[in-house]
Design a protein around this motif. Structure first.
Motif, PDB file in Angstrom:
ATOM      1  N   LYS A  46       5.531  -5.698  -7.689  1.00 51.37           N
ATOM      2  CA  LYS A  46       6.348  -5.938  -6.507  1.00 51.37           C
ATOM      3  C   LYS A  46       6.090  -7.364  -6.027  1.00 51.37           C
ATOM      4  CE  LYS A  46       5.481  -2.685  -3.510  1.00 51.37           C
ATOM      5  NZ  LYS A  46       5.610  -1.871  -2.278  1.00 51.37           N
ATOM      6  N   THR A  55       4.442   1.508  -8.272  1.00 48.11           N
ATOM      7  CA  THR A  55       5.357   0.539  -8.869  1.00 48.11           C
ATOM      8  C   THR A  55       4.600  -0.478  -9.722  1.00 48.11           C
ATOM      9  OG1 THR A  55       6.770   0.770  -6.925  1.00 48.11           O
ATOM     10  CG2 THR A  55       7.170  -1.137  -8.323  1.00 48.11           C
ATOM     11  N   GLN A  62      12.155  -8.840 -11.271  1.00 50.46           N
ATOM     12  CA  GLN A  62      11.157  -9.578 -10.485  1.00 50.46           C
ATOM     13  C   GLN A  62      11.383 -11.085 -10.620  1.00 50.46           C
ATOM     14  OE1 GLN A  62       8.619  -7.936  -8.720  1.00 50.46           O
ATOM     15  NE2 GLN A  62       9.547  -6.000  -9.301  1.00 50.46           N
ATOM     16  N   CYS A 118       8.957  -1.990  -0.114  1.00 49.81           N
ATOM     17  CA  CYS A 118       9.191  -0.738  -0.831  1.00 49.81           C
ATOM     18  C   CYS A 118      10.645  -0.280  -0.736  1.00 49.81           C
ATOM     19  CB  CYS A 118       8.260   0.358  -0.353  1.00 49.81           C
ATOM     20  SG  CYS A 118       8.663   1.011   1.283  1.00 49.81           S
TER      21      CYS A 118
END
Length: 316
Positions: free
Chosen positions: A275, A272, A118, A110
């Motif tokens: 991740k 989010t 990504q 985080c």
């Protein structure tokens, strides 16, 4: 480090710390030390300094933190910021003052910006804004990363930060008010199954993608960092693969054996969108995850069932 080196594991009774303790013990390390929060309040600078002056550990693994999911972060922002700053700052500074040359700081994915490209690379740190639902925890952990980097740069000590993706496994937190998504799903589906396969309502849309790492794999990464000098101050720790929360829920539902319906409450936040960690740096150094998600969920559920009476006192 040798097998007799005195290694202090902060947070040794938590999910991560206990897994690290097991991994180091299995590898032959026989001089591990740990203190419970009742024995040593890591928020107390004077107490931490006195502990380091007395014990003189040769290495420190910081697995201590105040942690929780979206709800806990949202309800207690000051505690998540301040207590984590106090804990890590006291440990890092006491280690530096007492000539500890190996410090392993554990954080979280985080720390990276909400909308970073990504998969997440280490160099994306501090390039954009954070996810609002956990920025308090993230800011504290970023400060820890930078403190370790500063000591490494200025004093040439082996202070390194390992940033794991979402962790799960034995001794996880299964309190539905404060837990992360995977253990919360295990408990929700299990209790719904026990309640005549009642329907389960889950937060959000189910579309966010997440990566999950078994805590025993994380412990192996810490062991790897103990036994090697890593090439940089910051390394991601993960599997390099992810799935949607919806797919995760369905996989856990199947493992648990729940036969009821799943409803998604889209009025609740998703967090989010994605991740996924880029783990090329640590893989190039010689470490990679070994435990599949399917096996990890099965093992964690079995552990939960065996220990579920320990969670009955939690008010849901």
């Amino acid at each position: 480090m040798n097998k007799h080196s005195k290694i202090y594991i902060a947070g040794h009774k938590g999910m991560v710390g206990s897994a690290v303790w097991r991994a180091l013990t299995a590898a032959g390390y026989n001089n591990l030390i740990g203190k419970s929060s009742k024995e040593l309040d890591l928020r107390n600078q004077q107490a931490v300094n006195a502990f380091f002056e007395t014990e003189k550990p040769e290495a420190v693994i910081d697995a201590a933190a105040r942690v929780g999911g979206i709800l806990a972060n949202n309800d207690f922002p000051y505690q998540f910021l301040m207590e984590n700053l106090q804990i890590q700052n006291n440990l890092i500074d006491a280690a530096h003052k007492n000539e500890v040359n190996k410090f392993i700081f554990l954080g979280s994915s985080c720390i990276y910006p909400k909308l970073a490209p990504q998969p997440l690379k280490e160099e994306y740190l501090l390039t954009d804004t954070l996810e609002p639902t956990n920025e308090w925890y993230a800011i504290a952990k970023i400060a820890g990363v930078k403190a370790c980097e500063a000591i490494r740069k200025q004093y040439n000590k082996d202070f390194v930060s390992l940033m794991p993706t979402n962790l799960y496994g034995p001794f996880d937190n299964f309190d539905l008010k404060t837990s992360h998504v995977l253990p919360a799903l295990i408990r929700k589906f299990h209790e719904a199954k026990e309640n005549n396969n009642a329907p389960v309502t889950l937060w959000g849309s189910g579309s966010p993608m997440r990566e999950f790492l078994h805590v025993d794999d994380m412990a192996r990464a810490v062991l790897f960092a103990v036994e090697n000098i890593l090439p940089d101050h910051l390394h991601n720790v993960g599997t390099g693969t992810d799935l949607t929360i919806k797919s995760l829920a369905e996989q856990i539902q199947q493992t648990v054996g729940h036969k009821g319906e799943i409803f998604w409450d889209s009025t609740k936040p998703d967090g989010t969108p994605r991740k996924l960690m880029n783990v090329d740096k640590l893989k190039a150094a010689g470490w990679e995850a070994q435990i599949s998600l399917e096996k990890g969920i099965t093992d964690t559920y079995n552990w939960f069932v065996k220990n579920q009476n320990d969670f009955k006192e939690v008010k849901l």
